[in-house]
Design a protein around this motif. Structure first.
Motif, PDB file in Angstrom:
ATOM      1  N   TRP A 120       0.781  -1.326   0.062  1.00 49.29           N
ATOM      2  CA  TRP A 120       0.136  -0.053  -0.344  1.00 49.29           C
ATOM      3  C   TRP A 120       0.866   1.406  -0.184  1.00 49.29           C
ATOM      4  CZ3 TRP A 120       0.673   3.519   3.942  1.00 49.29           C
ATOM      5  CH2 TRP A 120       1.670   3.286   5.710  1.00 49.29           C
TER       6      TRP A 120
ATOM      7  N   GLU B 281      -4.203  -5.480   2.135  1.00 48.59           N
ATOM      8  CA  GLU B 281      -4.471  -3.673   2.496  1.00 48.59           C
ATOM      9  C   GLU B 281      -5.834  -3.723   1.424  1.00 48.59           C
ATOM     10  OE1 GLU B 281      -0.194  -3.199   1.539  1.00 48.59           O
ATOM     11  OE2 GLU B 281       0.534  -4.961   2.864  1.00 48.59           O
ATOM     12  N   ARG B 282      -6.817  -3.385   1.263  1.00 42.73           N
ATOM     13  CA  ARG B 282      -7.281  -3.812   0.421  1.00 42.73           C
ATOM     14  C   ARG B 282      -7.870  -1.768   1.093  1.00 42.73           C
ATOM     15  NH1 ARG B 282     -11.576  -3.990  -3.412  1.00 42.73           N
ATOM     16  NH2 ARG B 282     -10.967  -7.023  -3.334  1.00 42.73           N
ATOM     17  N   ALA B 283      -7.796  -1.152   2.789  1.00 43.71           N
ATOM     18  CA  ALA B 283      -8.033  -0.116   2.830  1.00 43.71           C
ATOM     19  C   ALA B 283      -7.663   0.368   3.203  1.00 43.71           C
ATOM     20  CB  ALA B 283      -8.338  -0.924   4.832  1.00 43.71           C
ATOM     21  N   ARG B 284      -6.580   0.161   2.449  1.00 38.95           N
ATOM     22  CA  ARG B 284      -5.285   0.852   2.448  1.00 38.95           C
ATOM     23  C   ARG B 284      -5.285   1.871   0.934  1.00 38.95           C
ATOM     24  NH1 ARG B 284      -1.082   0.564   7.515  1.00 38.95           N
ATOM     25  NH2 ARG B 284      -1.677   2.974   7.771  1.00 38.95           N
TER      26      ARG B 284
END
Ligand code: ZN
Ligand code: FE
Length: 242
Positions: free
Chosen positions: A57, A82-85
């Motif tokens: 990310w 790391e989808r949220a970032r």
């Protein structure tokens, strides 16, 4: 047909990698820190970027995602963990998944340590490894979100890859890495010879990447560490090295 790979210098010391498959006409960009140089490099060759692959990310690996998507409609693949970032992430991947350009398939390997969800892209058949901030020439990523045990395990996996595997890391840190390596193994003749070549290249303003697994196995203090303890000592030593 072999994949064509182009190195694009970006920011201070990042390398963006462009992969092109002439058979299918597809183009992938790996870790675009910035959009413009990647788009310009592709356009100069008449290529259109269809996919972005992110190893982790950090903004110096994902900062160009949005601009490339806006310009080309490319699909962004990166670590699901790391989808949220990664706001631009479309396809999340992890260990056991594959990514593809034309008929060329790369295995996704999870290599936590630098970040918790870091992945690398390994074309086992093509003998190519896009290693992001996990493996550099004579170096490895700093342990921001993981442990020495995790990173040591990553090094063991890389060390088991075929000699001729070409390694595309994301930063030109080779000179500093090599200077540190010489403090660890001052009598390693492969390392001494390599550093002479690295100094020559850097003096000429040239890149030292990609590297190979064979060269790393011969010269990298991190790939050459034989235990978690030894690896951890070297990683801490490099963190303090100036
Ligand atoms: Zn990073
Ligand atoms: Fe980075």
């Amino acid at each position: 047909m072999a994949l064509e790979i182009r190195r694009i210098p970006a920011l201070t010391d990042n390398y963006i990698w462009l992969i092109h498959d002439a058979a299918s006409g597809e183009t992938v960009v790996v870790d675009p820190s910035e959009a413009e140089p990647a788009l310009a490099a592709a356009e100069a060759r008449g290529w259109t970027i269809g996919q972005v692959w992110n190893t982790h990310w950090h903004p110096d690996h994902t900062g160009g995602n949005a601009g490339i998507v806006a310009a080309t409609g490319a699909i962004v693949t990166g670590p699901e963990a790391e989808r949220a970032r990664i706001a631009t992430l479309q396809r999340g991947v992890g260990e056991g998944d594959t990514v593809q350009i034309g008929d060329h398939v790369a295995q996704v390997l999870e290599t936590p340590g630098h970040t918790a969800g870091h992945v690398v892209f390994h074309f086992a058949d093509d003998r190519l490894l896009f290693s992001g901030d996990t493996l550099f020439a004579m170096g490895c990523g700093r342990l921001f979100e993981g442990t020495a045990a995790q990173m040591f395990a990553n090094m063991r996996r890389f060390a088991g890859m075929p000699d001729e595997t070409v390694v595309y890391g994301a930063h030109e840190y080779t000179l500093s890495n090599g200077r540190f390596a010489l403090t660890v193994e001052p009598d390693n003749t492969a390392l001494i010879e390599r550093m002479a070549e690295v100094e020559r290249l850097r003096d000429a303003g040239e890149a030292t990447l990609p590297t190979t697994i064979a060269l790393e196995r011969a010269t990298s203090p991190f790939l050459r560490a034989e235990s978690i303890k030894e690896f951890a000592e070297r990683r801490a030593g490099k963190d303090a090295f100036r």
